[in-house]
Design an enzyme around this catalytic site. Structure first.
Site, short mmCIF file in Angstrom:
data_model
loop_
_atom_site.label_atom_id
_atom_site.label_comp_id
_atom_site.label_asym_id
_atom_site.label_seq_id
_atom_site.Cartn_x
_atom_site.Cartn_y
_atom_site.Cartn_z
N ASP A 16 1.01 -1.03 0.50
CA ASP A 16 -0.15 0.14 -0.14
C ASP A 16 0.92 1.17 -0.28
OD1 ASP A 16 -1.83 -1.64 0.47
OD2 ASP A 16 -2.80 -0.56 1.52
N ASP A 125 -8.55 6.10 11.11
CA ASP A 125 -7.08 6.00 12.02
C ASP A 125 -6.97 7.43 10.92
OD1 ASP A 125 -6.52 4.29 13.50
OD2 ASP A 125 -5.46 2.62 12.07
N SER A 180 -6.80 -8.33 7.92
CA SER A 180 -5.77 -6.80 7.70
C SER A 180 -5.30 -6.58 9.37
CB SER A 180 -7.04 -5.31 8.09
OG SER A 180 -6.24 -4.18 8.02
#
Length: 406
Positions: A16, A125, A180
Site C-alpha cells: 500500500d 486512523d 488486516s
C-alpha cells in the site's frame, strides 16, 4: 497540485505505502520523504530503507520509538485505567498520536509542506492522524490517497505496482492475507476475513502472541509488579524501562493465554466493526494498576476517575490526544498518581489475571479500623446510626408526605 513541493509519508515498505509513494511522485510531482516507525511491531523496519532508496527517496527516516511510545503514551493512558466501550484497551488508537507527532517533526526538519498516510476513508486512523497533525501544525496540508485515487482494491494496487516497476515482494504480496493486521508493543489487531461475519468464531491459528487458555500451563505463574507514581518500574524486583516492562509482560501474559479479545466496536465515522485484539501485557497492567490504586487512592478520587474514564477513552479512540480537553484530564489523572506506589502480586493462570496481594507505604488501608476483631476504640460503631439517619432524611421526609415507594 503544484503547490506541494515536499511531502512526508508514513511508510511501512509494504504494498500500500509503496504504491502511495510512487503515486505521490507521479500525481503531485513532488519530493517524498519517508518515515518508518519501530513501535515494537515485531517486524524488521530496515528493509523499508532499501525500498525507499530504490524509488529515489533521498531523505529516509527510520526511528525506534518504542521507549517514547510506552513512556509518553501507553503509560499515561493506563494511569487512567482506560478502556473503550468496556473492553478495548486502545492499542491501535494510542499509537496514532505519536506517529502524527513524528510526521510533523520531520516536516518541520525537512521543510516539507505536506504529510501523507495510508489510512482508508472508512476507518478511524485517518481521523487520528489528521486531527493530530492539524493540532501540531495548523497549516499543514494532508494528502490521503485512499480518498483521492481510483485504486479501490488489492488487485488494482498490484496492477499499479507492476506497471510502475515498484519494488514490492510480489511473491508475498500475491498471497492475500485473510486479515488486516496492525501491531505495536501494546497489541496486535485483526480485522477482515471471516471476522466480517459476526457469528463466525475467530480462527485459533490467527493469534500470534498468545497460546490458547486451554493449552496454557497447568501451573500458575506468579509475578510482582512495583509501581512508582502509577507506572510500573520493576518486575519481580528487577528495574526496567517502560518498553522493557511491556515487552516482558507481553511474553509472560502470552505464555499464559492472557489478553485475547473479540469485540464489535463503534467507529468514530459511524459504522460498527468487528475486531480481535491481542493485548497480553496491557491486560495485566490494567488489573494490576486498579489493584494498587485500591489501597492508595482516596475513595472519591477513585470514583471520579472512573466517572471520567469513558470520556478520556473516547477522546483517545476518536483521535483527540492532542486536544486541550485530553491534556486537562491528563493533568488531573497524573496528579492523582502521586501516592500510587507499591507492589502488586499477581497469579496468571489459563487466561486469567488474579490479584493475590498488594502493599504500599502509602496505603490508606487501616487494619485497626477495618478489622472484624477488637479495634481497641479506633472506630466508634455508634457513630454509624447518626450517619445513616442523616442520609435517610430526604427519604423519610418524602415518605411522611405520602411519597413512600410502597
Amino acid at each position: 497540485m503544484s503547490d506541494v513541493k515536499k511531502v512526508v509519508l508514513a511508510y511501512s515498505g509494504g504494498l500500500d505505502t509503496s504504491v502511495i509513494l510512487k503515486w505521490l511522485q507521479d500525481t503531485y510531482n513532488c519530493e517524498v520523504v519517508t518515515f518508518t516507525a519501530d513501535l515494537g511491531q515485531g517486524e524488521e523496519v530496515e528493509p523499508a530503507r532499501a525500498k525507499a532508496k530504490a524509488m529515489g527517496v533521498k531523505e529516509i527516516y527510520i526511528d525506534d520509538l518504542r521507549e517514547e511510545f510506552v513512556r509518553d503514551f501507553v503509560f499515561p493512558m493506563f494511569r487512567a485505567n482506560t478502556i473503550y466501550e468496556g473492553e478495548y484497551l486502545l492499542g491501535t488508537s494510542i499509537a496514532r498520536p505519536l506517529i502524527a507527532k513524528r510526521l510533523i517533526e520531520i516536516a518541520n526538519e525537512t521543510g516539507a509542506d505536506a504529510i501523507s498516510h495510508g489510512a482508508t476513508g472508512k476507518g478511524n486512523d485517518q481521523v487520528r492522524f489528521e486531527l493530530g497533525a492539524y493540532a501540531l501544525k495548523p497549516g499543514v496540508k494532508v494528502i490521503a490517497p485512499w480518498r483521492e485515487w481510483d485504486l479501490t482494491s488489492r488487485e488494482t494496487l498490484m496492477a499499479y505496482a507492476q506497471k510502475a516497476n515498484i519494488p514490492v515482494d510480489f511473491a508475498k504480496a500475491g498471497k492475500k492475507s485473510p486479515y488486516s493486521m496492525d501491531a505495536n508493543l501494546l497489541h496486535i489487531s485483526y480485522e477482515g476475513g471471516v471476522l466480517e461475519d459476526t457469528w463466525t468464531e475467530h480462527e485459533e491459528d490467527m493469534w500470534r502472541w498468545s497460546v490458547s487458555p486451554e493449552k496454557a500451563p497447568d501451573v500458575p505463574t506468579y509475578i510482582e509488579l512495583t509501581y512508582r507514581k502509577g507506572d510500573i518500574v520493576a518486575i519481580d524486583g528487577v528495574e526496567m524501562t517502560p518498553a522493557q516492562v511491556l515487552t516482558k509482560l507481553n511474553a509472560i501474559g502470552g505464555a499464559n493465554g492472557i489478553g485475547r479479545l473479540d469485540i464489535v466496536e463503534n467507529r468514530y465515522v459511524g459504522m460498527k466493526s468487528r475486531g480481535c485484539y491481542e493485548t497480553p501485557g496491557g491486560t495485566i497492567m490494567l488489573k494490576a494498576h486498579r489493584a494498587i490504586e485500591s489501597i492508595t487512592l482516596d475513595r472519591e478520587v477513585a470514583h471520579l476517575k472512573d466517572e471520567l474514564m469513558p470520556k478520556y477513552a473516547s477522546l483517545i479512540y476518536n483521535g483527540y490526544w492532542w486536544s486541550p480537553e485530553r491534556q486537562m484530564l491528563q493533568t488531573m489523572i497524573d496528579a492523582s498518581q502521586e501516592h500510587v506506589n507499591g507492589v502488586v502480586r499477581l497469579k496468571l493462570y489459563k487466561g486469567n489475571v488474579i490479584v493475590t496481594g498488594r502493599k504500599s507505604d502509602d496505603s490508606l488501608f487501616d487494619t485497626r479500623i477495618s478489622t472484624f476483631e477488637d479495634d481497641a476504640g479506633a472506630y466508634d460503631q455508634a457513630d454509624a446510626g447518626g450517619f445513616i439517619k442523616l442520609n435517610a432524611l430526604r427519604m423519610r421526609i418524602a415518605a411522611n408526605k405520602g411519597r413512600s415507594p410502597l
